[in-house]
Design a protein around this motif. Sequence first.
Motif, PDB file in Angstrom:
ATOM      1  N   PHE A  16       2.458  30.645  88.049  1.00 49.07           N
ATOM      2  CA  PHE A  16       1.894  29.547  86.874  1.00 49.07           C
ATOM      3  C   PHE A  16       1.486  30.231  85.748  1.00 49.07           C
ATOM      4  CE2 PHE A  16       1.365  28.697  91.639  1.00 49.07           C
ATOM      5  CZ  PHE A  16       2.202  27.389  91.640  1.00 49.07           C
ATOM      6  N   ASP A  17       1.389  29.381  84.544  1.00 47.34           N
ATOM      7  CA  ASP A  17       0.886  29.764  83.589  1.00 47.34           C
ATOM      8  C   ASP A  17      -0.709  30.131  83.600  1.00 47.34           C
ATOM      9  OD1 ASP A  17       2.977  29.180  82.034  1.00 47.34           O
ATOM     10  OD2 ASP A  17       2.611  27.079  81.682  1.00 47.34           O
ATOM     11  N   PHE A  18      -1.428  29.688  84.525  1.00 50.73           N
ATOM     12  CA  PHE A  18      -2.883  29.884  84.561  1.00 50.73           C
ATOM     13  C   PHE A  18      -3.000  31.229  85.124  1.00 50.73           C
ATOM     14  CE2 PHE A  18      -2.049  27.277  88.434  1.00 50.73           C
ATOM     15  CZ  PHE A  18      -2.560  28.273  89.356  1.00 50.73           C
ATOM     16  N   TRP A  19      -1.824  31.821  85.790  1.00 50.30           N
ATOM     17  CA  TRP A  19      -2.264  33.281  86.396  1.00 50.30           C
ATOM     18  C   TRP A  19      -1.519  34.244  85.617  1.00 50.30           C
ATOM     19  CZ3 TRP A  19      -0.310  34.284  92.128  1.00 50.30           C
ATOM     20  CH2 TRP A  19      -0.750  35.572  92.434  1.00 50.30           C
ATOM     21  N   SER A  20      -2.354  34.568  84.444  1.00 45.90           N
ATOM     22  CA  SER A  20      -1.726  35.246  83.432  1.00 45.90           C
ATOM     23  C   SER A  20      -2.392  36.727  83.489  1.00 45.90           C
ATOM     24  CB  SER A  20      -2.093  34.583  82.158  1.00 45.90           C
ATOM     25  OG  SER A  20      -1.212  35.466  80.973  1.00 45.90           O
ATOM     26  N   VAL A  21      -1.954  37.611  83.599  1.00 49.73           N
ATOM     27  CA  VAL A  21      -2.700  38.807  83.791  1.00 49.73           C
ATOM     28  C   VAL A  21      -2.644  39.733  82.464  1.00 49.73           C
ATOM     29  CG1 VAL A  21      -2.734  41.272  85.242  1.00 49.73           C
ATOM     30  CG2 VAL A  21      -2.080  38.868  86.242  1.00 49.73           C
ATOM     31  N   HIS A  22      -3.719  40.143  81.902  1.00 52.58           N
ATOM     32  CA  HIS A  22      -3.614  40.833  80.818  1.00 52.58           C
ATOM     33  C   HIS A  22      -4.482  42.167  80.854  1.00 52.58           C
ATOM     34  CE1 HIS A  22      -1.750  37.550  78.658  1.00 52.58           C
ATOM     35  NE2 HIS A  22      -2.485  36.863  79.010  1.00 52.58           N
ATOM     36  N   SER A  23      -4.712  42.713  82.105  1.00 54.88           N
ATOM     37  CA  SER A  23      -5.658  43.817  81.956  1.00 54.88           C
ATOM     38  C   SER A  23      -5.445  44.511  83.376  1.00 54.88           C
ATOM     39  CB  SER A  23      -7.183  43.548  81.951  1.00 54.88           C
ATOM     40  OG  SER A  23      -7.591  42.877  83.196  1.00 54.88           O
ATOM     41  N   PRO A  24      -5.703  45.849  83.376  1.00 52.64           N
ATOM     42  CA  PRO A  24      -5.600  46.819  84.586  1.00 52.64           C
ATOM     43  C   PRO A  24      -6.427  46.075  85.751  1.00 52.64           C
ATOM     44  CG  PRO A  24      -6.098  48.016  82.603  1.00 52.64           C
ATOM     45  CD  PRO A  24      -6.168  46.854  82.182  1.00 52.64           C
ATOM     46  N   ALA A  25      -7.548  45.444  85.637  1.00 53.93           N
ATOM     47  CA  ALA A  25      -8.403  45.156  86.888  1.00 53.93           C
ATOM     48  C   ALA A  25      -7.639  43.661  86.960  1.00 53.93           C
ATOM     49  CB  ALA A  25      -9.785  44.736  86.316  1.00 53.93           C
ATOM     50  N   GLY A  26      -7.274  42.974  86.254  1.00 54.48           N
ATOM     51  CA  GLY A  26      -6.411  41.735  86.616  1.00 54.48           C
ATOM     52  C   GLY A  26      -5.168  41.893  87.453  1.00 54.48           C
ATOM     53  N   MET A  27      -4.563  43.146  87.069  1.00 56.88           N
ATOM     54  CA  MET A  27      -3.295  43.405  87.728  1.00 56.88           C
ATOM     55  C   MET A  27      -3.799  43.746  89.198  1.00 56.88           C
ATOM     56  SD  MET A  27      -0.008  43.619  87.852  1.00 56.88           S
ATOM     57  CE  MET A  27       0.400  43.152  86.379  1.00 56.88           C
TER      58      MET A  27
END
Length: 144
Positions: A16-27
């Motif tokens: 989904f668009d709201f599950w956008s990962v932009h950092s190592p912690a998010g990944m």
Amino acid sequence: MASMHFIFSDTAVLLFDFWSVHSPAGMALSVLVLLLLAVLYEAIKVGKAKLLNQVLVNLPTSISQQTIAETDGDSAGSDSFPVGRTHHRWYLCHFGQSLIHVIQVVIGYFIMLAVMSYNTWIFLGVVLGSAVGYYLAYPLLSTA
């Protein structure tokens, strides 16, 4: 345009668009969530097999044998209440199994679509989660 080969990246848009990962912690968090989803998928798969086995053991005779018993019982003038109750139990169990199957399919498609992001970290998390889930859930099949 999305890449069509596996890449090592800490950015991705998953499902989904709201599950956008932009950092190592998010990944790392996303990999953990998908790992747990893969474990849940394997647990549901084993649970569904155990439920089917339990239903088959608990229903003493098949539906066709119940139908024969029902017609024999009607000719003898006996009450057919247990047959109706057995049919009702069978339909409830079948409904429950169908619901569990739908949940399993939805989780499986979510996992598949996440892997189709072609992010190697996501792929490895799903593979590891599937292996851990199978390792943890498979012994439950042999227990009674």
